[in-house]
Enzyme design. Structure first.
Site, PDB file in Angstrom:
ATOM      1  N   HIS A 181      -1.659   0.185  -9.631  1.00 29.73           N
ATOM      2  CA  HIS A 181      -2.247  -0.715  -8.621  1.00 29.73           C
ATOM      3  C   HIS A 181      -2.972  -1.876  -9.316  1.00 29.73           C
ATOM      4  CE1 HIS A 181      -4.104  -1.023  -4.328  1.00 29.73           C
ATOM      5  NE2 HIS A 181      -3.875  -2.218  -4.855  1.00 29.73           N
ATOM      6  N   ARG A 194       0.875  -1.173   0.000  1.00 26.84           N
ATOM      7  CA  ARG A 194       0.000   0.000   0.000  1.00 26.84           C
ATOM      8  C   ARG A 194       0.915   1.226   0.000  1.00 26.84           C
ATOM      9  NH1 ARG A 194      -3.656  -2.789  -1.241  1.00 26.84           N
ATOM     10  NH2 ARG A 194      -5.606  -3.192  -0.150  1.00 26.84           N
ATOM     11  N   GLU A 202      -3.623   7.545  -4.554  1.00 24.11           N
ATOM     12  CA  GLU A 202      -3.854   6.995  -5.892  1.00 24.11           C
ATOM     13  C   GLU A 202      -5.351   7.086  -6.233  1.00 24.11           C
ATOM     14  OE1 GLU A 202      -2.100   3.114  -4.917  1.00 24.11           O
ATOM     15  OE2 GLU A 202      -4.113   2.253  -5.034  1.00 24.11           O
TER      16      GLU A 202
HETATM   17  P1  NAP Z   1      -0.486 -11.349   5.077  1.00 26.85           P
HETATM   18  O1  NAP Z   1      -0.264 -12.774   4.736  1.00 26.85           O
HETATM   19  O2  NAP Z   1      -1.403 -11.012   6.201  1.00 26.85           O
HETATM   20  O3  NAP Z   1       0.958 -10.683   5.310  1.00 26.85           O
HETATM   21  C1  NAP Z   1       1.055  -9.405   5.793  1.00 26.85           C
HETATM   22  C2  NAP Z   1       2.432  -9.062   6.263  1.00 26.85           C
HETATM   23  O4  NAP Z   1       2.306  -7.791   6.939  1.00 26.85           O
HETATM   24  C3  NAP Z   1       3.000 -10.057   7.243  1.00 26.85           C
HETATM   25  O5  NAP Z   1       4.346 -10.280   6.952  1.00 26.85           O
HETATM   26  C4  NAP Z   1       2.862  -9.360   8.570  1.00 26.85           C
HETATM   27  O6  NAP Z   1       3.947  -9.519   9.446  1.00 26.85           O
HETATM   28  C5  NAP Z   1       2.919  -7.906   8.201  1.00 26.85           C
HETATM   29  N1  NAP Z   1       2.235  -7.104   9.237  1.00 26.85           N
HETATM   30  C6  NAP Z   1       0.926  -7.151   9.582  1.00 26.85           C
HETATM   31  N2  NAP Z   1       0.692  -6.276  10.589  1.00 26.85           N
HETATM   32  C7  NAP Z   1       1.875  -5.695  10.878  1.00 26.85           C
HETATM   33  C8  NAP Z   1       2.268  -4.720  11.831  1.00 26.85           C
HETATM   34  N3  NAP Z   1       1.402  -4.165  12.688  1.00 26.85           N
HETATM   35  N4  NAP Z   1       3.573  -4.356  11.862  1.00 26.85           N
HETATM   36  C9  NAP Z   1       4.458  -4.918  11.017  1.00 26.85           C
HETATM   37  N5  NAP Z   1       4.141  -5.852  10.091  1.00 26.85           N
HETATM   38  C10 NAP Z   1       2.863  -6.224  10.030  1.00 26.85           C
HETATM   39  O7  NAP Z   1      -1.091 -10.544   3.846  1.00 26.85           O
HETATM   40  P2  NAP Z   1      -0.874 -10.831   2.291  1.00 26.85           P
HETATM   41  O8  NAP Z   1      -1.950 -11.694   1.781  1.00 26.85           O
HETATM   42  O9  NAP Z   1       0.542 -11.224   2.065  1.00 26.85           O
HETATM   43  O10 NAP Z   1      -1.125  -9.352   1.719  1.00 26.85           O
HETATM   44  C11 NAP Z   1      -0.257  -8.310   2.076  1.00 26.85           C
HETATM   45  C12 NAP Z   1      -0.757  -6.987   1.555  1.00 26.85           C
HETATM   46  O11 NAP Z   1      -0.516  -6.863   0.150  1.00 26.85           O
HETATM   47  C13 NAP Z   1      -2.266  -6.747   1.646  1.00 26.85           C
HETATM   48  O12 NAP Z   1      -2.671  -6.413   2.957  1.00 26.85           O
HETATM   49  C14 NAP Z   1      -2.460  -5.628   0.675  1.00 26.85           C
HETATM   50  O13 NAP Z   1      -2.284  -4.377   1.327  1.00 26.85           O
HETATM   51  C15 NAP Z   1      -1.333  -5.824  -0.343  1.00 26.85           C
HETATM   52  N6  NAP Z   1      -1.867  -6.216  -1.649  1.00 26.85           N
HETATM   53  C16 NAP Z   1      -1.600  -5.447  -2.739  1.00 26.85           C
HETATM   54  C17 NAP Z   1      -2.098  -5.795  -3.972  1.00 26.85           C
HETATM   55  C18 NAP Z   1      -1.793  -4.994  -5.198  1.00 26.85           C
HETATM   56  O14 NAP Z   1      -2.568  -5.029  -6.131  1.00 26.85           O
HETATM   57  N7  NAP Z   1      -0.677  -4.304  -5.268  1.00 26.85           N
HETATM   58  C19 NAP Z   1      -2.918  -6.918  -4.112  1.00 26.85           C
HETATM   59  C20 NAP Z   1      -3.169  -7.696  -2.982  1.00 26.85           C
HETATM   60  C21 NAP Z   1      -2.648  -7.335  -1.758  1.00 26.85           C
HETATM   61  P3  NAP Z   1       4.314 -10.842  10.244  1.00 26.85           P
HETATM   62  O15 NAP Z   1       5.015 -11.669   9.213  1.00 26.85           O
HETATM   63  O16 NAP Z   1       5.191 -10.330  11.315  1.00 26.85           O
HETATM   64  O17 NAP Z   1       3.011 -11.436  10.700  1.00 26.85           O
END
Ligand code: NAP
Length: 315
Positions: free
Chosen positions: A281, A234, A263
Site C-alpha cells: 500500500h 482498496r 492489510e
Molecule cells: P475519485 O476521483 O473520487 O474517483 C473515484 C472513482 O470511484 C470514480 O470513478 C467513481 O465513479 C467511483 N465510485 C465512487 N463511488 C462509487 C459507487 N458507489 N459505485 C461505483 N463507483 C463509484 O477518487 P480518486 O482520487 O481517483 O481516488 C480513488 C481511490 O483510490 C481513493 O478513494 C482511494 O481508495 C484509492 N487510493 C489508493 C492509494 C494507494 O496508495 N494505493 C492512494 C490514493 C488513493 P464515477 O466515475 O462513476 O463517479
C-alpha cells in the site's frame, strides 16, 4: 499550559509531519481511534480539529468524545475509514487530500502492470541467483504496448492511469457509473463486459461499503486465463476470495496488488503465488507526494480554525 485545539491521530504519522502540525497549533497525539477515549476530558473539550491518518474506523462514538470538534482532516484522498454520515449528522466537516497524489498512484499502477506482464520479479531473481549465467534465458513474457486495458472507476486517479497507458499505445476501455468525456475511449456500463473485452483490468474505485466486492467473482471470471488485474484502490473493492481462487487455479493470468483486506496482515495465500506482484500500500508513498499531502491536510486544519473556506471538503 495551553489546552490543545488539535488532536493528531495516527501511529503512522512521520516525526516531521507530527512536528509540523504541532508547531502550527497546540496539539496532543494519539495512535488512533482506539486511544481517543484516553485523552483527558478537559483536553477533549478543547479539541476543535482532528488531523487523521490511518485506516482504522473513525465513527460517531469517537466523534462524540469531542463535543467541540468541527473538522476531521484526513491524510489521504480515500476517507472510507471515516463515517462521513455520522460526521455530517454532528455538523463536523471532513476533508481529504485529492489530486496531489494522483500522479504517484497512477505511476505505481503502471509499474505493477509492467512488472507483472514482463515478469520482472522472475527476471530479478534470475539475475541475483546466478541462474542467468548457469541456465540462460528466461521464458519469453508478454507485450504491454499496443494491448487493451480496462479502467474500473475513471475518477482522478483512473484518468491519470488511462492517460499514461494511452502513451503506451494501449486501447483504453473503462467503466464508471456514467459515460465521461474522453478522447474516444470505449465505455462499458457493465464491469463484467469490460473485463471480458480487455487484457488488463485496473481498479481505481473509491473504497467503502458502496463499492465492496464491486470487482465480483463474475467480473474476475470474465477476465479469462490471460487477464491481469491491477488494484490500487482498496482491498474491499475486489472479491478477494474469488481473486485468490482464480489466481491459484490459473483461471486468470495474474495480478498486481497494492491493497488488500486486513492489510498489513494479508491472506497468506497471496505469498505462495508466483503470478502476482505485491506492494505494501505505497501508491502515494514518495517523499514529495507525502509532503504535499501533509501540507494540504494542514491547510484544511488551518482554514477551519481560522474560519476560512476549506480547500478540499468532502461533506
Ligand atoms: P475519485 O476521483 O473520487 O474517483 C473515484 C472513482 O470511484 C470514480 O470513478 C467513481 O465513479 C467511483 N465510485 C465512487 N463511488 C462509487 C459507487 N458507489 N459505485 C461505483 N463507483 C463509484 O477518487 P480518486 O482520487 O481517483 O481516488 C480513488 C481511490 O483510490 C481513493 O478513494 C482511494 O481508495 C484509492 N487510493 C489508493 C492509494 C494507494 O496508495 N494505493 C492512494 C490514493 C488513493 P464515477 O466515475 O462513476 O463517479
Amino acid at each position: 499550559m495551553t489546552d490543545p485545539v488539535l488532536l493528531i491521530s495516527g501511529a503512522s504519522f512521520k516525526e516531521d509531519e507530527r512536528a509540523r502540525l504541532a508547531e502550527a497549533y497546540p496539539a496532543t497525539f494519539v495512535d488512533g481511534p482506539d486511544a481517543m477515549s484516553g485523552v483527558p476530558e478537559g483536553q477533549r473539550r478543547a479539541i476543535r480539529a482532528v488531523a487523521y491518518k490511518g485506516h482504522k474506523p473513525f465513527g460517531g462514538a469517537e466523534m462524540d468524545l469531542f463535543p467541540n470538534l468541527g473538522v476531521i482532516a484526513n491524510y489521504g484522498v480515500g476517507y472510507d475509514a471515516i463515517d462521513v454520515a455520522a460526521a455530517s449528522a454532528r455538523g463536523i466537516k471532513v476533508t481529504n487530500t485529492p489530486d496531489v497524489l494522483s500522479d504517484d498512484v497512477a505511476d505505481l499502477a503502471v509499474a505493477m502492470l509492467l512488472a507483472q506482464a514482463r515478469t520482472m520479479r522472475l527476471g530479478e531473481a534470475h539475475v541475483r541467483s546466478g541462474d542467468w549465467a548457469k541456465k540462460g534465458e528466461l521464458p519469453l513474457n508478454r507485450k504491454v504496448s499496443g494491448s487493451t486495458v480496462g479502467i474500473v472507476g475513471l475518477g482522478r486517479i483512473g484518468r491519470e492511469i488511462a492517460d499514461r497507458l494511452a502513451a503506451f499505445k494501449m486501447e483504453i476501455h473503462y467503466h464508471s457509473r456514467s459515460e465521461k468525456e474522453t478522447p474516444g475511449w470505449t465505455y462499458h456500463a457493465d464491469p463484467a463486459r469490460l473485463a471480458g473485452a480487455v487484457d488488463f483490468l485496473v481498479v481505481a474505485l473509491v473504497g467503502g461499503s458502496a463499492t465492496e466486492g464491486y470487482v465480483s467473482k463474475e467480473v474476475i471470471d470474465a477476465m479469462g486465463p490471460r487477464g491481469v488485474l491491477v488494484n490500487i484502490s482498496r482491498g474491499t473493492t475486489v472479491d478477494e476470495g474469488a481473486l485468490l481462487d482464480a489466481l491459484e487455479e490459473g483461471r486468470i493470468g495474474g495480478a498486481g496488488l497494492d491493497v488488500f483486506l486486513n492489510e498489513p496482515n494479508l491472506d497468506p495465500r497471496f505469498l505462495k503465488l508466483e503470478n502476482v506482484v505485491l506492494q505494501p500500500h505505497q501508491g502515494s508513498g514518495s517523499v514529495e507526494t507525502r509532503r504535499d499531502m501533509a501540507l494540504l491536510q494542514l491547510a484544511n486544519v488551518r482554514a477551519f480554525l481560522e474560519g476560512a473556506a476549506l480547500p478540499t471538503a468532502v461533506n
